[in-house]
Write a protein that holds these residues in place. Structure first.
Motif, PDB file in Angstrom:
ATOM      1  N   PHE A  65      39.133  -1.017 -45.199  1.00 35.52           N
ATOM      2  CA  PHE A  65      37.943  -1.680 -44.674  1.00 35.52           C
ATOM      3  C   PHE A  65      36.918  -0.708 -44.110  1.00 35.52           C
ATOM      4  O   PHE A  65      35.985  -1.118 -43.445  1.00 35.52           O
ATOM      5  CB  PHE A  65      38.350  -2.636 -43.541  1.00 35.52           C
ATOM      6  CG  PHE A  65      39.112  -3.834 -44.013  1.00 35.52           C
ATOM      7  CD1 PHE A  65      40.486  -3.794 -44.135  1.00 35.52           C
ATOM      8  CD2 PHE A  65      38.459  -5.012 -44.326  1.00 35.52           C
ATOM      9  CE1 PHE A  65      41.200  -4.895 -44.575  1.00 35.52           C
ATOM     10  CE2 PHE A  65      39.160  -6.125 -44.745  1.00 35.52           C
ATOM     11  CZ  PHE A  65      40.532  -6.062 -44.870  1.00 35.52           C
ATOM     12  N   TRP A  83      35.464   2.376 -45.693  1.00 30.26           N
ATOM     13  CA  TRP A  83      34.919   3.474 -46.498  1.00 30.26           C
ATOM     14  C   TRP A  83      33.465   3.824 -46.241  1.00 30.26           C
ATOM     15  O   TRP A  83      33.054   4.964 -46.444  1.00 30.26           O
ATOM     16  CB  TRP A  83      35.136   3.181 -47.988  1.00 30.26           C
ATOM     17  CG  TRP A  83      34.181   2.231 -48.609  1.00 30.26           C
ATOM     18  CD1 TRP A  83      32.919   2.505 -49.072  1.00 30.26           C
ATOM     19  CD2 TRP A  83      34.391   0.845 -48.879  1.00 30.26           C
ATOM     20  NE1 TRP A  83      32.354   1.383 -49.605  1.00 30.26           N
ATOM     21  CE2 TRP A  83      33.219   0.342 -49.499  1.00 30.26           C
ATOM     22  CE3 TRP A  83      35.455  -0.033 -48.652  1.00 30.26           C
ATOM     23  CZ2 TRP A  83      33.083  -0.990 -49.902  1.00 30.26           C
ATOM     24  CZ3 TRP A  83      35.323  -1.349 -49.054  1.00 30.26           C
ATOM     25  CH2 TRP A  83      34.153  -1.820 -49.664  1.00 30.26           C
ATOM     26  N   ALA A  88      28.926  -2.606 -39.664  1.00 33.89           N
ATOM     27  CA  ALA A  88      30.235  -3.203 -39.963  1.00 33.89           C
ATOM     28  C   ALA A  88      31.294  -2.131 -40.154  1.00 33.89           C
ATOM     29  O   ALA A  88      32.379  -2.178 -39.569  1.00 33.89           O
ATOM     30  CB  ALA A  88      30.124  -4.086 -41.199  1.00 33.89           C
ATOM     31  N   PHE A  89      30.987  -1.152 -40.982  1.00 32.03           N
ATOM     32  CA  PHE A  89      31.966  -0.097 -41.234  1.00 32.03           C
ATOM     33  C   PHE A  89      32.246   0.718 -39.984  1.00 32.03           C
ATOM     34  O   PHE A  89      33.368   1.177 -39.768  1.00 32.03           O
ATOM     35  CB  PHE A  89      31.481   0.822 -42.362  1.00 32.03           C
ATOM     36  CG  PHE A  89      31.697   0.255 -43.734  1.00 32.03           C
ATOM     37  CD1 PHE A  89      30.638   0.105 -44.617  1.00 32.03           C
ATOM     38  CD2 PHE A  89      32.963  -0.108 -44.149  1.00 32.03           C
ATOM     39  CE1 PHE A  89      30.842  -0.415 -45.885  1.00 32.03           C
ATOM     40  CE2 PHE A  89      33.172  -0.624 -45.415  1.00 32.03           C
ATOM     41  CZ  PHE A  89      32.109  -0.778 -46.289  1.00 32.03           C
ATOM     42  N   LEU A 130      34.676  -1.396 -37.920  1.00 29.84           N
ATOM     43  CA  LEU A 130      35.983  -1.505 -38.567  1.00 29.84           C
ATOM     44  C   LEU A 130      36.726  -0.176 -38.531  1.00 29.84           C
ATOM     45  O   LEU A 130      37.960  -0.150 -38.427  1.00 29.84           O
ATOM     46  CB  LEU A 130      35.810  -1.983 -40.017  1.00 29.84           C
ATOM     47  CG  LEU A 130      35.412  -3.452 -40.140  1.00 29.84           C
ATOM     48  CD1 LEU A 130      34.914  -3.749 -41.553  1.00 29.84           C
ATOM     49  CD2 LEU A 130      36.588  -4.351 -39.808  1.00 29.84           C
TER      50      LEU A 130
END
Lengths: 549, 216, 138
Positions: A305, A307, A323-324, A327
């Protein structure tokens, strides 16, 4: 059925069956083997060879970087060096190293099995590895690629260097990796000895299992990605060329979808090794067995989740970056869980400070600092400053070398008597470990400082005021290289002249030590029935006797 | 077990498996894992498709209209039927009706050939119209941005799919030969089952390719 | 070379003597599924030709998912398979979803001028698709 002291001594003395090394001594008996142990040994020799090749490229890079201006290599040659260093180290060493060499050898033994699920597929995996290696070497002979191991488009689809054979090599190596992972998953599901439930699996098996899941799910994506770039090079049509409406960032998404989980392929097996060796050399049950086991799966899944943290400045949307970024914070939790559990295992243990334990100490130190700098890099606002600098380079070398290679060396020393029936010279082992840990720090701590000061990575030239730290780094790299060389020498000598070891020289409770060292081809005379937890040091049997029934 | 059943061939138990049942289960699990990798392989191309359809919705719709909807639909029916016949062949094998199993496998292979034939006709038409991928694109009828990207994806996705059809056909042909030799029966049919699984995957991919390419 | 505990252990193995029930194994489900697949194909063909705009994609994908489910569950025997094989198939789909979600989310939420040239909402392209600068006719 209990393995008595007589049996274990008998096994250690003159086994009735020939060992797997003696069972057929022709070249063909090796090239056509179905024995997972022989496949493992062949992988071991191969990955070590490529480790030194990749290391040679690293030393050439560091030698050039002694001088800020043009020196020793030209710019194109320099670009080729760091590309090949990355490609060889990642695809020909790190990805296959622990799973294909030690996983192959030890996994069936730990499960009480006679082989992996698909022995011929296993051999095929090895031949795929060789085929990929040959392609990579062919590319190198013709000068190699200059794109960096990340092959970013549109440069990789247009540059004139030998990108195509490298891409095809990576594609084939990917399939070797996939088939190994597939084999291991099926092995763990269908070849466990009676009584070996999931919560009695050795922690190395959990590590390999998690790794295999990643291999199976992630590798096909890089397979198709390099294939598309190859087609773009050869056919002139592809998905990433901006001139035809393509989006180079799409390549990065597809590339990193694999390559981030790939770093967990590279470190998770190492964590499995550390779990095994920490228990054995502390002579203590693992602290929090379930937590360590489950966190292996956690890393495998959550690693998928995250990268986009490689692409914070690439041009992806701010939604994605946010988001990344969030995560990515989660995946560090699982490593932290493991670190606390390993330390908890050592606490109040009866420490046996042998060479594998020295590597455990190195591993713990490097994974903590490497991991923390990883979390720092995953912070979007900080990464804007550090992206593509030596800070990133130092971070991933802390994990890839500091953690993964330390774990590889721990595995090599721990399982050397298992695999070859001989002991390596303990004194030299500690000397080499010290040199390596020292040399590593000398190489990469300057790089953290360089990166933080803004020195970009993959640059041929750098400002003069960075020279002192670069020289320090090169000196460290030389020391590091010597450390590895010493290991190569004494291990090669020990293969022939090392002191013969008993079946279980470490007194380890690992299930693989239930059989002779080296094992006979069929592994066990009788498949054991497992009735106890793995790594159970609470029992009062003397070392070398493992209660199994 | 009846004497007739006892004489039916069964799989050969490898030395490292505890039982034939466990070995068959391992083979099935292994094949499903391999299918998972194939799904992820195609997923890369579907990702590219999703991104560029999002970016060039008009071009994609326009180009889709210039594909032969008849050919695509017929091919879908052909592939679905081939999935049916291969499932039937396994059914016949496990109920000891060898000849019917052979016939169904042969039908499957013929249908696969038919699929490739229709695709060849389509490709020829595209070549004639210069509706080609990337830099070769010179299709007179659609000249808006994104059209070349559609055809690049079209050729890559159907091309990769076509390669898998060829691979599947080869596997089925080999299985046809073995079924004819009587190697599969109610006691053992796992090998045939695995080949069938692979073929169904080929069908599954096309089930998605059809609406995404032909029905935009 | 004795093996203790052949089909014991934690793995559930199907009882091998289910075989005598195989003769009762029916081909009817396959026929039913085949016909259903043909019906769904006709449905997707008809709805596809309507060109319903945004809904077209969802309807087409929904029908494709239904067809796939039929093929997977009945033709590929997922319905009767072990939990592990179902988990493998399901997991692969989940990860395809992850890949698709974040990649499309990127292009969907990007700062507009950073989109590939030629998108309806980007900057104007002055040359036709497929031609590079030096290939432009005079």
């Amino acid at each position: 059925m209990r393995l008595s002291e007589d049996d274990s001594h008998a096994l250690a003395g003159a086994p009735a069956a020939p060992t797997y090394l003696e069972d057929g001594t022709t070249v063909m008996s090796w090239l056509n083997t179905r024995d997972h142990k022989r496949v493992g040994v062949m992988f071991l020799v191969s990955v070590i060879l490529f480790f030194f090749l990749g290391g040679l490229f690293a030393l050439l890079i560091r030698f050039k970087l002694l001088q800020p201006g043009p020196f020793f290599l030209d710019a194109l040659g320099y670009n080729r060096m760091f590309t090949l260093h990355g490609v060889v180290m990642i695809f020909l060493f790190l990805i296959p190293s622990i799973p294909s060499a030690f996983g192959n050898f030890v996994l069936p033994l730990m499960l009480g099995a006679r082989d992996v699920a698909f022995p011929r597929l296993n051999l095929f995996s090895y031949y795929l590895y060789l085929a990929g290696a040959v392609l990579a070497i062919l590319a190198m002979i013709q000068g190699g690629a200059d794109t960096g191991w990340t092959f970013y488009t549109p440069y990789s689809s247009t540059t004139a260097t030998q990108v195509l054979p490298v891409l095809l090599g990576v594609f084939i190596l990917g399939f070797s990796s996939i088939l190994t992972g597939l084999n291991f998953i099926v092995t763990v599901h269908t070849l466990r000895a009676p009584g070996l439930s999931w919560m009695r699996l050795p922690l190395f098996v959990w590590g390999i299992y998690g790794t295999s899941i990643i291999q199976v799910l992630a590798t096909p994506v890089i397979g198709i990605t390099v294939l598309i770039v190859a087609v773009e090079r050869v056919g002139g049509f592809g998905l990433f060329d901006p001139a035809r409406g393509g989006d180079p960032v799409l390549f990065q998404h597809m590339f990193w979808f694999y390559s981030h989980p790939a770093v967990y392929i590279m470190v998770l097996p190492g964590m499995g090794v550390i779990s095994e060796t920490v228990a054995a050399f502390s002579r203590k049950n693992p602290f929090g067995y379930k937590a360590i086991a489950m966190s292996s799966l956690g890393i495998a899944f959550v690693g998928f989740f995250t990268w986009g943290h490689h692409m914070f400045v690439a041009g992806q949307s701010t939604f994605n970056a946010g988001a990344f970024g969030i995560l990515s914070m989660f995946v560090g939790v699982f490593t932290a869980i493991k670190v606390f559990n390993w330390v908890g295992t050592m606490y109040r243990g009866a420490i046996s400070f042998k060479t594998p334990f020295a590597y455990i100490c190195g591993f713990l130190y490097f994974i903590v600092f490497g991991g923390m700098t990883g979390v720092a890099l995953a912070t979007t606002s900080l990464d804007i400053h550090w992206h593509d600098t030596y800070f990133v380079v130092a971070h991933f070398h802390f994990i890839m070398v500091g953690a993964s290679v330390m774990a590889f060396l721990a595995a090599l020393h721990y399982w050397f008597p298992k695999m070859f029936g001989r002991m390596y010279p303990e004194g030299w082992g500690l000397v080499a470990a010290s040199l390596i840990i020292l040399g590593f720090n000398a190489t990469f701590i300057p790089q953290f400082l360089l990166g933080n000061c803004g020195m970009p990575r993959r640059y041929y030239q750098y400002p003069e005021h960075f020279q002192a730290l670069n020289v320090a780094s090169t000196a460290g790299a030389t020391l590091l290289g010597f450390g590895f060389l010493i290991i190569l020498i004494y291990m090669t000598i020990a293969l022939r002249y090392g002191q013969r070891s008993e079946a279980n020289p470490w007194g380890s409770k690992g299930f693989e030590w239930l059989t002779a060292s080296p094992p006979p081809t069929h592994n066990f005379d009788e498949i054991p029935t497992i009735t106890q937890m793995p790594h159970d040091y609470r029992t009062h049997e003397p070392p070398g006797v493992i209660r199994v029934a | 077990m009846s004497p007739e059943a006892a004489s039916l061939p069964e799989g050969i138990l490898a030395h490292h498996f505890a039982s034939l049942e466990r070995q068959n289960e391992a083979m099935r699990l292994g094949m499903w894992l391999f299918l998972a990798t194939e799904i992820l392989l195609f997923a890369g191309l579907f990702t590219g498709y999703s991104v560029y359809r999002f970016e060039f919705p008009l071009a994609f719709a326009e180009c889709s209209r210039h594909l032969s909807l008849t050919a695509g639909t017929v091919n879908t029916i052909v592939l679905i039927t081939s999935s049916f016949t291969v499932a039937l062949s396994i059914h016949f094998a496990r109920t000891d009706q060898r000849r019917a199993a052979v016939v169904c496998l042969a039908l499957t292979i013929l249908l696969a050939l038919g699929f490739l034939g229709i695709k060849a006709i389509e490709y020829t038409a595209h070549f004639r119209e210069h509706a080609l991928p990337g830099k070769y694109y010179a299709f007179e009828e659609v000249k808006i941005p994104g059209a070349a990207m559609f055809y690049t994806l079209y050729f890559m996705m159907t091309g990769l799919h076509g390669l898998h059809v060829v691979a599947g056909m080869s596997v089925l042909t080999w299985l046809l030969w073995r079924t004819n030799q009587g190697r599969y029966s109610s006691r053992y049919y796992t090998g045939l089952e695995l080949g069938g699984l692979y073929w169904h995957l080929v069908d599954l991919v096309w089930i998605f390719l059809y609406p995404l390419l032909y029905l935009i | 070379m004795g093996e203790s505990g052949s089909s014991g252990g934690a793995n559930v193995a199907l009882h091998p003597d289910d075989r005598h029930e195989e003769h009762a194994h029916s081909a009817i489900p396959y026929v039913v599924v085949w016909i259903a697949l043909l019906v769904f194909t006709a449905l997707t063909y008809l709805t596809g030709k309507q060109h319903l705009g945004t809904w077209a994609l969802f309807i087409a994908l929904a029908i494709a998912c239904l067809k796939s489910a039929l093929v997977a569950l009945i033709f590929m025997h997922l319905k009767d398979s072990s939990g592990m094989t179902r988990l493998v198939f399901g997991t692969s789909l989940v990860f395809v979803g992850i890949l698709l979600f974040f990649t499309v989310a990127d292009v969907a939420t990007r700062f507009r001028p950073a989109t590939p040239a030629g998108a309806p909402f980007g900057t104007e392209r002055s040359r036709p698709e497929g031609l590079l600068e030096h290939e432009m006719p005079e």
